[in-house]
Design a protein around this motif. Structure first.
Motif, mmCIF file in Angstrom:
data_model
loop_
_atom_site.group_PDB
_atom_site.id
_atom_site.type_symbol
_atom_site.label_atom_id
_atom_site.label_comp_id
_atom_site.label_asym_id
_atom_site.label_seq_id
_atom_site.Cartn_x
_atom_site.Cartn_y
_atom_site.Cartn_z
ATOM 1 N N ASP A 115 0.834 -1.207 0.000
ATOM 2 C CA ASP A 115 0.000 0.000 0.000
ATOM 3 C C ASP A 115 0.874 1.264 0.000
ATOM 4 O OD1 ASP A 115 -2.807 0.973 0.294
ATOM 5 O OD2 ASP A 115 -1.965 1.916 2.088
ATOM 6 N N ARG A 121 -1.276 2.890 -2.796
ATOM 7 C CA ARG A 121 -2.631 2.378 -2.571
ATOM 8 C C ARG A 121 -3.300 1.776 -3.812
ATOM 9 N NH1 ARG A 121 -5.537 5.071 2.123
ATOM 10 N NH2 ARG A 121 -3.740 3.967 2.948
ATOM 11 N N ASP A 142 -6.707 -1.066 0.098
ATOM 12 C CA ASP A 142 -7.891 -1.208 -0.762
ATOM 13 C C ASP A 142 -8.012 -2.659 -1.242
ATOM 14 O OD1 ASP A 142 -10.064 -0.700 -2.362
ATOM 15 O OD2 ASP A 142 -8.887 0.193 -3.987
#
Ligand code: PNW
Length: 464
Positions: free
Chosen positions: A353, A358, A404
């Motif tokens: 991430d 991300r 995510d």
């Protein structure tokens, strides 16, 4: 508590060579894995994947099993030599039709197909013709094969994965020689990796230029990595752990997200690491719509003092003697000796991430191997349920930290041909009797079904 997204992909993963069998049926050409496994001495018990789960003939039954399992997604791979027996040139209609049926069957069952184009079964013809992944000629042949698949299946397939675990192809196949094509070399892994990356990028370029607007799908890659924990808090061990992550995951992910190999690799490998042109860098950068992660285990990493001893083993760091892998022997291990370390997944997800800005992440493989002599023992697999529940709980914590995460694919649906281990160990949610082909769901099959039905919230009900 953080909830998984409403459109979270809950799936299982398989690979053509490991389940299909029918190695020479329907006009299929040979792959490097057919050849490697058929040669005596390469695989435990001299097992081959000639028949495997006979999924080529039992695919309808296998779709019914997945429907019962309740997955909304299924990741499988296409056998390149089934479509192009000779690697390139004229496609084999009968082979191509097999995947038409499979895709249509999945859609009828309400299961979204996720298709991997390359899961290690390179057409043997290309290996013989020009050395397979060691030659730049592979880039055109791979993108022509990909083009054919997008054109033929892209009206129904919206999720594409170009390559599965290039690290394994390079290090296990061209470095250590334990996977096909069985080469032992210190230089070939970097060359093979280079052309795998370029072939990926060219296939993605083809998809985006010719098909994406019309077909509205996405395309990415699946990379494997263990978590590497510094052995002590010393700065030397910390930078050794970071270096080992760069050599395992950064090798492929840095070019795709940042446009070039990690500096640490360029410095250490020098001439042995091929360089990308400016044009290639811009083709590579941003060429994955999502980050497919295959994750199983963790280990400690210790800095090696100059002149000290270093081992390179399973999942080892290849290419530098500065770091040593130390097994986490205070943890339970699976049948392959891989340590079960749930929080390693959370740490790795957070590392990805941060380093890659991300990205949308799909766990495209995770699971565990057990040993069992008979079906009664095999179906009683609380360790597998616990593995899935515990890893998922850590993934949820990663989501709370901002990762995510968009999907989860358990490796794997069926006990199958586990590469150099043959049929010795079992990764499936479903037991397969390799004598009769009979499939029997294990306890973990039912536990995973409950988990899916609650969109991942039934974790605490998993057997411990
Ligand atoms: C992955 N290692 O392989 C593959 O994608 C699957 O086909 C395979 O069955 C699964 O993981 C379980 O092994 C790996 O030695 C094989 O580090 C070997 C290693 C890692 C991944």
């Amino acid at each position: 508590m953080v909830k998984f997204k409403n459109d979270f992909a809950w799936g299982v993963s398989t690979a053509a060579h490991q389940i299909e069998g029918a190695w020479n049926e329907g006009g299929k050409g040979e792959s490097i894995w057919d050849c490697f496994a058929q040669a005596s001495g390469n695989i435990a018990n001299n097992d081959t994947a000639d028949i495997a789960c006979d999924h080529y003939h039992c695919w309808l039954e296998d779709i019914a099993l997945m429907k019962e399992l309740g997955v909304n997604a299924y990741r499988f791979s296409i056998a390149w030599p089934r479509i192009f027996p000779d690697g390139n040139g004229r496609p084999n209609e009968e082979g191509a039709r097999f995947y038409d049926q499979l895709i249509d069957g999945l859609l009828d069952a309400g299961i979204v197909p996720w298709v991997t184009l390359y899961h290690w079964d390179l057409p043997l013809a290309l290996h013989k013709r020009y050395g397979g992944w060691l030659s730049p000629r592979i880039v055109n042949d791979f993108s022509a094969y990909a083009d054919y698949c997008f054109d033929r299946y892209g009206d129904r397939v919206k999720n594409w994965i170009t390559m599965n675990e290039p690290w394994c192809s390079c290090v296990l196949g061209y470095g250590m020689g334990v996977h096909a094509p069985g080469h032992q070399s210190c230089t070939e892994p970097w060359i093979a990796g280079h052309y795998i990356l370029l072939a990926h990028a060219r296939a993605v370029e083809c998809y985006r230029n010719k098909f994406k607007t019309r077909q509205q799908g996405r395309i990415g890659i699946s990379l494997n990595c263990d978590w590497r924990e510094p052995y002590t808090a010393s700065p030397d061990d910390q930078s050794a752990a970071e270096l080992s992550l760069e050599f395992m995951l950064g090798w492929f992910a840095d070019p795709l997200w940042n446009g070039d190999y990690p500096e640490s690799m360029k410095v250490r490998l020098g001439e042995a690491l091929p360089r990308f042109s400016t044009e290639e860098k811009s083709l590579l950068k941003g060429s994955s719509d999502f980050f497919g992660l295959n994750h199983y285990s963790s280990c400690w990493i210790r800095a090696v003092e100059q002149g000290g001893e270093n081992r390179t083993g399973n999942s080892g760091i290849f290419g530098t003697k500065e770091v040593e892998i130390v097994r986490m022997d205070d943890r339970p291990a699976n049948a392959l000796g891989w340590a079960v370390v749930p929080e390693g997944l959370r740490k790795l997800l957070c590392w990805i991430d941060a380093r890659y800005g991300r990205p949308a992440v799909y766990i495209t493989e995770t699971g565990t191997a057990l040993m069992a002599d008979d079906v009664a023992t095999a179906v009683d697999d609380p360790e597998r349920s616990a593995f899935i529940g515990d890893y998922l709980a850590e993934a949820r914590k990663a989501c709370a930290a901002g990762v995510d995460l968009c999907g989860w694919f358990v490796w794997t649906l069926l006990d199958n041909f586990e590469w150099s281990e043959g049929y010795r160990i079992r990764f499936g949610l479903v037991h397969v009797d390799f004598g009769t082909g009979v499939r029997t769901p294990k306890k973990s099959f039912h536990d995973y079904r409950n988990l899916i039905q609650s969109n991942g919230n039934a974790t605490s009900r998993m057997v411990r």
